[in-house]
Design an enzyme around this catalytic site. Structure first.
Site, PDB file in Angstrom:
ATOM      1  CB  CYS A  10      -0.920  -0.002   1.219  1.00 25.22           C
ATOM      2  SG  CYS A  10      -0.019   0.044   2.787  1.00 25.22           S
ATOM      3  CB  CYS A  13       3.839  -0.677   2.493  1.00 25.03           C
ATOM      4  SG  CYS A  13       2.546  -1.411   3.518  1.00 25.03           S
TER       5      CYS A  13
END
Length: 84
Positions: A10, A13
């Protein structure tokens, strides 16, 4: 030093990985940075909220995205401890 960025890929991240790479470069340390996207592996570290940051198999952060300076603050004592 082995650093793992835990998360499914995501935006948070990706931001944690970028901040980690910046912190490693700023500290001038030799570190291997690995992305871990496998959910079973992430849960194996006890991470329930991503992203997570693992340094030498120790969870040092989870559930938030720090700045590069904050990651530096997390890594600096670990680097100093490893140098002993």
């Amino acid at each position: 030093m082995k650093i793992k960025v835990l998360g499914p890929g995501c935006a948070n991240c990706v931001n944690l990985e970028r901040a980690t790479r910046e912190a490693v470069a700023a500290l001038g340390i030799d570190a291997e940075i690995e992305k871990v996207t496998d959910y079973a592996a992430i849960v194996g570290y006890g991470i329930m909220r991503t992203p997570g940051l693992v340094v030498d198999e120790q969870v040092v952060l989870s559930g938030r995205v720090p700045t590069a300076a904050q990651v530096r603050d997390i890594l600096a004592p670990l680097v100093a401890g490893a140098a002993r």
